[in-house]
Design an enzyme around this catalytic site. Structure first.
Site, PDB file in Angstrom:
ATOM      1  N   SER A 112     -20.079  -5.784  10.122  1.00  0.00           N
ATOM      2  CA  SER A 112     -19.244  -5.004  11.032  1.00  0.00           C
ATOM      3  C   SER A 112     -19.060  -5.725  12.366  1.00  0.00           C
ATOM      4  O   SER A 112     -19.936  -6.476  12.815  1.00  0.00           O
ATOM      5  CB  SER A 112     -19.880  -3.637  11.286  1.00  0.00           C
TER       6      SER A 112
HETATM    7  C1  LIG Z   1     -18.821  -2.356   5.995  1.00  0.00           C
HETATM    8  S1  LIG Z   1     -20.103  -2.812   4.907  1.00  0.00           S
HETATM    9  C2  LIG Z   1     -21.496  -2.522   5.962  1.00  0.00           C
HETATM   10  C3  LIG Z   1     -22.082  -3.719   6.476  1.00  0.00           C
HETATM   11  C4  LIG Z   1     -23.236  -3.611   7.419  1.00  0.00           C
HETATM   12  N1  LIG Z   1     -23.003  -2.607   8.421  1.00  0.00           N
HETATM   13  C5  LIG Z   1     -23.347  -4.962   8.060  1.00  0.00           C
HETATM   14  O1  LIG Z   1     -22.856  -5.127   9.187  1.00  0.00           O
HETATM   15  O2  LIG Z   1     -23.853  -5.859   7.404  1.00  0.00           O
HETATM   16  C6  LIG Z   1     -20.261  -1.396   3.854  1.00  0.00           C
HETATM   17  C7  LIG Z   1     -21.322  -1.550   2.814  1.00  0.00           C
HETATM   18  O3  LIG Z   1     -21.550  -0.278   2.219  1.00  0.00           O
HETATM   19  C8  LIG Z   1     -21.894  -0.489   0.873  1.00  0.00           C
HETATM   20  N2  LIG Z   1     -21.702   0.783   0.165  1.00  0.00           N
HETATM   21  C9  LIG Z   1     -20.534   1.326  -0.236  1.00  0.00           C
HETATM   22  N3  LIG Z   1     -20.757   2.487  -0.859  1.00  0.00           N
HETATM   23  C10 LIG Z   1     -22.087   2.703  -0.871  1.00  0.00           C
HETATM   24  C11 LIG Z   1     -22.908   3.728  -1.383  1.00  0.00           C
HETATM   25  N4  LIG Z   1     -22.387   4.768  -2.027  1.00  0.00           N
HETATM   26  N5  LIG Z   1     -24.230   3.625  -1.212  1.00  0.00           N
HETATM   27  C12 LIG Z   1     -24.769   2.563  -0.559  1.00  0.00           C
HETATM   28  N6  LIG Z   1     -24.021   1.540  -0.063  1.00  0.00           N
HETATM   29  C13 LIG Z   1     -22.701   1.616  -0.203  1.00  0.00           C
HETATM   30  C14 LIG Z   1     -20.923  -1.592   0.463  1.00  0.00           C
HETATM   31  O4  LIG Z   1     -21.337  -2.251  -0.701  1.00  0.00           O
HETATM   32  C15 LIG Z   1     -20.936  -2.464   1.693  1.00  0.00           C
HETATM   33  O5  LIG Z   1     -21.871  -3.495   1.577  1.00  0.00           O
END
Ligand SMILES: C[S@@+](CC[C@H](N)C(=O)[O-])C[C@H]1O[C@@H](n2cnc3c(N)ncnc32)[C@H](O)[C@@H]1O
Length: 381
Positions: free
Chosen positions: A101
């Site tokens: 992010s």
């Molecule tokens: C925008 S990224 C977040 C990255 C993190 N904030 C970072 O800066 O490294 C969103 C993440 O949420 C994960 N994700 C999506 N749906 C999810 C779920 N139901 N449970 C857990 N993780 C999930 C995705 O695989 C992705 O890696």
């Protein structure tokens, strides 16, 4: 204070900006956690080049550009496309499925989370593990539990956390919508993937008075406080943020129904409307209410025509600013959009941050100007 040229040390310059934009502890945590350990050696930039492809930044080939991107405040870096199906070997076109992010967004989320030493935190959407490391710096309580749905990403995050000295952060592979009951109750819940509804497990696993911060419906950041009954939660939209949806809520690949529309155009029902739908594009409050009240709607803004498509591709509609309308399929999407925009106007044209959400026994509703103001039940996306 001695001024340092911003270009001299991008990390220090970035810390300075975070001290202005984030909670007071964030700049210290940012300096303690080395972000370069969490960003993969190859990432895509989120804006396509003139060829329509997203360019790759490669740490080995262009270390300066890579490092500058790591310390940019406003730009996320794409770490995965198409659930790993697109290799990061070069520029590509695809669906973003994970990112690290943007620091401005991290700062906003952590400011609204109101995190204190000793807090227990549930984090959904581990990604690279970077947010979890920052939160571990702040809480010092060794109780950060983070869930990632993608096994490969979760493995990399685990290694990133361990290599950076945050082995105490607990990380799991799973569906974050279910929370992590074994670690409950939590003082804080942070999701870094966008919810279309607030998952009941997050409320059930948070202490009364605890705070849930989550992106919502792809464009708003919500801050909910859990009520004394421990079963309901309510709070305002606090910022505008763009986030990828929780997996399971992504709705599959959005079908390209352009060819279908072309074939059906002559047969679509024609009508006219006096309603002005332009706030859907110019006012985030109107756009938010439309997405909350019209389930599964997708809008493509063409030059002279706006296309409204249902996610299941069974219905579509076209609206022109001169009032001409065409609608096809079991739903009348322009009629639904007109009602949502009228609701927004009747509520006094609220800005995005005048809106909020309450979740409880009666379901989920969006309100304007406080929980006692006009309210509408949220429809499933
Ligand atoms: C925008 S990224 C977040 C990255 C993190 N904030 C970072 O800066 O490294 C969103 C993440 O949420 C994960 N994700 C999506 N749906 C999810 C779920 N139901 N449970 C857990 N993780 C999930 C995705 O695989 C992705 O890696």
């Amino acid at each position: 204070m001695t001024a340092t040229p911003a270009s001299a040390d991008p990390r220090q310059a970035c810390a300075g900006e975070l001290a202005e934009h984030g909670p007071s502890w964030l700049a210290r945590a940012f300096l303690a956690v080395d972000r370069t350990r969490f960003v993969p050696g190859r990432v895509w930039l989120p804006e396509p080049g003139s060829d329509g492809l997203f360019p790759v930044l490669d740490r080995e080939q262009d270390p300066d550009a890579w490092q500058a991107a790591v310390y940019e405040l406003r730009r996320p870096l794409i770490t995965q496309m198409d659930d790993h199906r697109t290799p990061s070997e070069g520029p590509a076109r695809g669906r973003f499925t994970s990112s690290i992010s943007a620091l401005r967004v991290v700062a906003a989320q952590l400011a609204h989370l109101d995190l204190h030493p000793g807090h227990t935190v549930l984090h959904i959407g581990t990604g690279t593990g970077y947010d979890s490391a920052l939160m571990a710096e702040r809480t010092r309580a060794h109780k950060i539990l983070t869930i990632e749905t993608d096994r490969q990403l979760a493995g990399t995050a685990r290694r990133n956390l361990d290599a950076s000295g945050y082995g105490q952060v607990r990380a799991a592979v799973g569906d974050g919508e279910l929370g992590w009951p074994e670690g409950a109750p939590y003082d804080r819940v942070l999701s870094t993937a966008s919810a279309t509804r607030v998952p009941p497990a997050w409320i059930a696993q948070t202490v009364p008075g605890g705070i849930i911060v989550t992106p919502y419906r792809g464009l708003a950041l919500l801050r909910l406080a859990v009520a004394d009954d421990g079963k309901s939660a309510s709070g305002p939209v606090v910022d505008a943020v763009a986030f990828m949806a929780l997996r399971g809520r992504r709705g599959g690949e959005a079908p390209d129904i352009r060819a279908v529309i072309k074939a059906q155009l002559a047969d679509a029902e024609k009508s006219r409307t006096d309603a002005d739908l332009s706030p859907v594009r110019s006012e985030l409050g109107a756009e938010f209410l439309l997405h909350a009240l019209v389930p599964g709607i997708r809008i493509v803004f063409g030059g002279t025509t706006w296309w409204f498509e249902a996610r299941d591709a069974a219905s579509w509609a076209a609206w022109k600013p001169d009032g001409r309308v065409r609608q096809w399929g079991p739903r009348r999407l322009v009629d639904e959009a007109v009602l949502a925009v009228a609701a927004w106007r009747d509520a006094g044209a609220p800005a995005l941050t005048d809106l909020g959400v309450t979740v409880g026994a009666g379901g989920e509703c969006v309100w304007a100007h406080g929980p006692g103001g006009p309210a509408w039940p949220v429809r499933d996306a």
